[in-house]
Design a protein around this motif. Structure first.
Motif, PDB file in Angstrom:
ATOM      1  N   ARG A   1      39.511  47.914  48.013  1.00  0.00           N
ATOM      2  CA  ARG A   1      40.207  48.238  46.752  1.00  0.00           C
ATOM      3  C   ARG A   1      41.397  47.309  46.557  1.00  0.00           C
ATOM      4  O   ARG A   1      41.600  46.731  45.493  1.00  0.00           O
ATOM      5  N   LYS A   2      42.183  47.167  47.624  1.00  0.00           N
ATOM      6  CA  LYS A   2      43.400  46.360  47.544  1.00  0.00           C
ATOM      7  C   LYS A   2      43.061  44.892  47.245  1.00  0.00           C
ATOM      8  O   LYS A   2      43.669  44.268  46.377  1.00  0.00           O
ATOM      9  N   TYR A   3      42.071  44.374  47.951  1.00  0.00           N
ATOM     10  CA  TYR A   3      41.769  42.950  47.784  1.00  0.00           C
ATOM     11  C   TYR A   3      41.062  42.650  46.464  1.00  0.00           C
ATOM     12  O   TYR A   3      41.198  41.553  45.918  1.00  0.00           O
ATOM     13  N   LEU A   4      40.332  43.608  45.943  1.00  0.00           N
ATOM     14  CA  LEU A   4      39.705  43.382  44.636  1.00  0.00           C
ATOM     15  C   LEU A   4      40.774  43.340  43.550  1.00  0.00           C
ATOM     16  O   LEU A   4      40.704  42.539  42.621  1.00  0.00           O
ATOM     17  N   LYS A   5      41.783  44.189  43.707  1.00  0.00           N
ATOM     18  CA  LYS A   5      42.904  44.171  42.760  1.00  0.00           C
ATOM     19  C   LYS A   5      43.636  42.837  42.880  1.00  0.00           C
ATOM     20  O   LYS A   5      43.971  42.190  41.898  1.00  0.00           O
ATOM     21  N   ASP A   6      43.851  42.451  44.110  1.00  0.00           N
ATOM     22  CA  ASP A   6      44.579  41.235  44.427  1.00  0.00           C
ATOM     23  C   ASP A   6      43.895  39.986  43.851  1.00  0.00           C
ATOM     24  O   ASP A   6      44.559  39.004  43.507  1.00  0.00           O
ATOM     25  N   ALA A   7      42.578  40.051  43.736  1.00  0.00           N
ATOM     26  CA  ALA A   7      41.819  38.883  43.269  1.00  0.00           C
ATOM     27  C   ALA A   7      42.299  38.436  41.883  1.00  0.00           C
ATOM     28  O   ALA A   7      42.207  37.255  41.539  1.00  0.00           O
ATOM     29  N   TYR A   8      42.842  39.382  41.114  1.00  0.00           N
ATOM     30  CA  TYR A   8      43.300  39.028  39.762  1.00  0.00           C
ATOM     31  C   TYR A   8      44.519  38.105  39.800  1.00  0.00           C
ATOM     32  O   TYR A   8      44.821  37.435  38.829  1.00  0.00           O
ATOM     33  N   ASN A   9      45.241  38.084  40.930  1.00  0.00           N
ATOM     34  CA  ASN A   9      46.376  37.157  41.059  1.00  0.00           C
ATOM     35  C   ASN A   9      45.905  35.740  41.327  1.00  0.00           C
ATOM     36  O   ASN A   9      46.700  34.816  41.384  1.00  0.00           O
ATOM     37  N   HIS A  10      44.624  35.599  41.538  1.00  0.00           N
ATOM     38  CA  HIS A  10      44.089  34.287  41.906  1.00  0.00           C
ATOM     39  C   HIS A  10      43.202  33.717  40.803  1.00  0.00           C
ATOM     40  O   HIS A  10      42.338  32.892  41.066  1.00  0.00           O
ATOM     41  N   PHE A  11      43.435  34.165  39.597  1.00  0.00           N
ATOM     42  CA  PHE A  11      42.558  33.743  38.504  1.00  0.00           C
ATOM     43  C   PHE A  11      42.594  32.244  38.269  1.00  0.00           C
ATOM     44  O   PHE A  11      41.622  31.656  37.819  1.00  0.00           O
ATOM     45  N   ASP A  12      43.741  31.638  38.597  1.00  0.00           N
ATOM     46  CA  ASP A  12      43.820  30.191  38.366  1.00  0.00           C
ATOM     47  C   ASP A  12      42.942  29.409  39.342  1.00  0.00           C
ATOM     48  O   ASP A  12      42.741  28.214  39.182  1.00  0.00           O
ATOM     49  N   LEU A  13      42.402  30.075  40.360  1.00  0.00           N
ATOM     50  CA  LEU A  13      41.457  29.385  41.248  1.00  0.00           C
ATOM     51  C   LEU A  13      40.082  29.270  40.587  1.00  0.00           C
ATOM     52  O   LEU A  13      39.206  28.581  41.078  1.00  0.00           O
ATOM     53  N   ARG A  14      39.901  29.961  39.503  1.00  0.00           N
ATOM     54  CA  ARG A  14      38.631  29.960  38.761  1.00  0.00           C
ATOM     55  C   ARG A  14      37.444  30.180  39.711  1.00  0.00           C
ATOM     56  O   ARG A  14      36.455  29.441  39.731  1.00  0.00           O
TER      57      ARG A  14
ATOM     58  N   GLU B   1      32.237  46.051  39.600  1.00  0.00           N
ATOM     59  CA  GLU B   1      31.626  45.670  38.313  1.00  0.00           C
ATOM     60  C   GLU B   1      32.606  44.838  37.488  1.00  0.00           C
ATOM     61  O   GLU B   1      32.242  43.817  36.900  1.00  0.00           O
ATOM     62  N   ASP B   2      33.869  45.277  37.457  1.00  0.00           N
ATOM     63  CA  ASP B   2      34.871  44.585  36.640  1.00  0.00           C
ATOM     64  C   ASP B   2      35.120  43.164  37.126  1.00  0.00           C
ATOM     65  O   ASP B   2      35.150  42.229  36.327  1.00  0.00           O
ATOM     66  N   ILE B   3      35.291  43.022  38.429  1.00  0.00           N
ATOM     67  CA  ILE B   3      35.631  41.678  38.917  1.00  0.00           C
ATOM     68  C   ILE B   3      34.477  40.709  38.655  1.00  0.00           C
ATOM     69  O   ILE B   3      34.693  39.535  38.331  1.00  0.00           O
ATOM     70  N   GLN B   4      33.254  41.219  38.731  1.00  0.00           N
ATOM     71  CA  GLN B   4      32.107  40.334  38.475  1.00  0.00           C
ATOM     72  C   GLN B   4      32.062  39.929  37.004  1.00  0.00           C
ATOM     73  O   GLN B   4      31.817  38.778  36.669  1.00  0.00           O
ATOM     74  N   LYS B   5      32.352  40.914  36.142  1.00  0.00           N
ATOM     75  CA  LYS B   5      32.352  40.616  34.708  1.00  0.00           C
ATOM     76  C   LYS B   5      33.494  39.655  34.371  1.00  0.00           C
ATOM     77  O   LYS B   5      33.317  38.684  33.652  1.00  0.00           O
ATOM     78  N   ASP B   6      34.678  39.937  34.912  1.00  0.00           N
ATOM     79  CA  ASP B   6      35.872  39.183  34.543  1.00  0.00           C
ATOM     80  C   ASP B   6      35.881  37.760  35.087  1.00  0.00           C
ATOM     81  O   ASP B   6      36.663  36.924  34.626  1.00  0.00           O
TER      82      ASP B   6
ATOM     83  N   ARG C   1      34.502  32.618  41.006  1.00  0.00           N
ATOM     84  CA  ARG C   1      33.613  33.682  40.541  1.00  0.00           C
ATOM     85  C   ARG C   1      33.252  34.601  41.714  1.00  0.00           C
ATOM     86  O   ARG C   1      32.914  34.115  42.799  1.00  0.00           O
ATOM     87  N   PHE C   2      33.377  35.895  41.501  1.00  0.00           N
ATOM     88  CA  PHE C   2      33.038  36.851  42.555  1.00  0.00           C
ATOM     89  C   PHE C   2      31.699  37.518  42.249  1.00  0.00           C
ATOM     90  O   PHE C   2      31.470  37.976  41.127  1.00  0.00           O
TER      91      PHE C   2
ATOM     92  N   ASP D   1      32.949  36.006  35.559  1.00  0.00           N
ATOM     93  CA  ASP D   1      31.587  35.515  35.330  1.00  0.00           C
ATOM     94  C   ASP D   1      31.525  34.065  34.835  1.00  0.00           C
ATOM     95  O   ASP D   1      30.581  33.344  35.132  1.00  0.00           O
ATOM     96  N   ASP D   2      32.554  33.646  34.084  1.00  0.00           N
ATOM     97  CA  ASP D   2      32.542  32.282  33.524  1.00  0.00           C
ATOM     98  C   ASP D   2      33.127  31.250  34.469  1.00  0.00           C
ATOM     99  O   ASP D   2      33.143  30.062  34.159  1.00  0.00           O
ATOM    100  N   PHE D   3      33.701  31.693  35.571  1.00  0.00           N
ATOM    101  CA  PHE D   3      34.409  30.747  36.445  1.00  0.00           C
ATOM    102  C   PHE D   3      33.406  29.913  37.231  1.00  0.00           C
ATOM    103  O   PHE D   3      32.377  30.409  37.667  1.00  0.00           O
TER     104      PHE D   3
END
Ligand code: IPE
Ligand code: IPE
Ligand code: MG
Length: 243
Positions: A88-101, A122-127, A103-104, A129-131
């Motif tokens: 849970r913690k690391y999936l949330k944390d992944a959003y801080n790394h969006f600039d790495l583009r 589901e959310d992280i995969q959707k969010d 894809r999970f 998806d374009d990376f």
């Protein structure tokens, strides 16, 4: 968060395209320090983050991490609970790394998780998806045999509906029904922690993978260790059955 490119340990064209890692040895690492196993998982999760950033920096395109197997549910409830909370913690944390583009992709059966965690996957995969810079396979509630059985079920359904002929079931088609359908086969499988076995990880995808085992326990596995594995990989001659 910036992630400056780092010169890889071998020329770029010799890097493995897809690295798969069995993150093993957390419990023993903690035990050696007189700490509870859960502490080993906390440190192991930190190693996961560091390695992911390092793999990104040296230009790895695909990397899969074995985080939790379909067999790991056999462990005591409190250990399983601790691992789920770390996810849970690391999936949330992944959003801080969006600039790495990055894809999970979840490799595993999402229906096995609590609803909130399932939604996070589901959310992280959707969010993401374009990376396209790197694809990270998160193997959680993953079992290779279950994955292959699941693919067989999907194909059987298509046959039953009259949308597919049995003789049209090819290796390629089956591979398209695996969790890894958007990833190439594994080139390099790394297992730290001293065990030399595959433990139901990516059996199909590792058909021609090079294997690298080391005794370092996962929390201590660092960028130097990954470099060593990549250098060893670059020295191997792959024949794929040919000459
Ligand atoms: C790997 O470390 C993490 C998971 C399987 C979830 P272990 O927990 O298997 O650690 P050891 O092998 O007992 O040391
Ligand atoms: C494999 O490690 C699974 C993960 C690392 C997630 P295990 O510790 O579960 O494997 P075995 O039991 O030693 O084969
Ligand atoms: Mg283990």
């Amino acid at each position: 968060m910036a992630n400056k490119p780092i010169e890889p340990p071998v020329p770029k064209e010799m890097l493995p395209r897809h690295i798969a890692i069995v993150m093993d040895g957390n419990g023993r690492w903690a035990k050696k320090r007189g700490m509870p196993r859960g502490y080993g998982h906390v440190q192991g999760a930190r190693t996961f983050r560091r390695l992911l950033e390092y793999a990104h920096a040296i230009g790895i395109k695909y990397i899969s991490f074995y985080a939790f197997s379909t067999e790991n549910w056999r462990r005591p409830d409190d250990e399983v609970h601790g691992i789920m909370n770390l996810m849970r913690k690391y999936l949330k944390d992944a959003y801080n790394h969006f600039d790495l583009r990055t894809r999970f992709v979840l490799l595993g059966d999402e229906t096995g998780f609590e609803p909130d965690l399932m939604k996070q996957f589901e959310d992280i995969q959707k969010d993401t998806d374009d990376f396209e810079v790197m694809t990270v396979g998160l193997a959680a509630n993953y079992g290779s045999r279950r994955e292959i059985a699941h693919a067989a079920q999907e194909l059987a359904q298509l046959v039953k509906k009259g949308e597919l002929e049995p003789e049209d079931i090819t290796e390629e088609l089956l591979a398209q029904h695996l969790y890894t359908h958007e990833m190439p086969d594994v080139d390099l499988l790394i297992r730290p922690g001293g065990e030399q076995r595959i433990s139901n990880f990516l059996l199909w995808q590792c058909a021609y993978a090079e294997f690298y085992f080391c005794d370092t326990l996962w929390p201590d596995f660092d960028s130097k260790e990954l470099d060593k594995a990549i250098i060893e990989f670059a020295k191997r001659t792959r024949r794929f059955g040919g000459l």
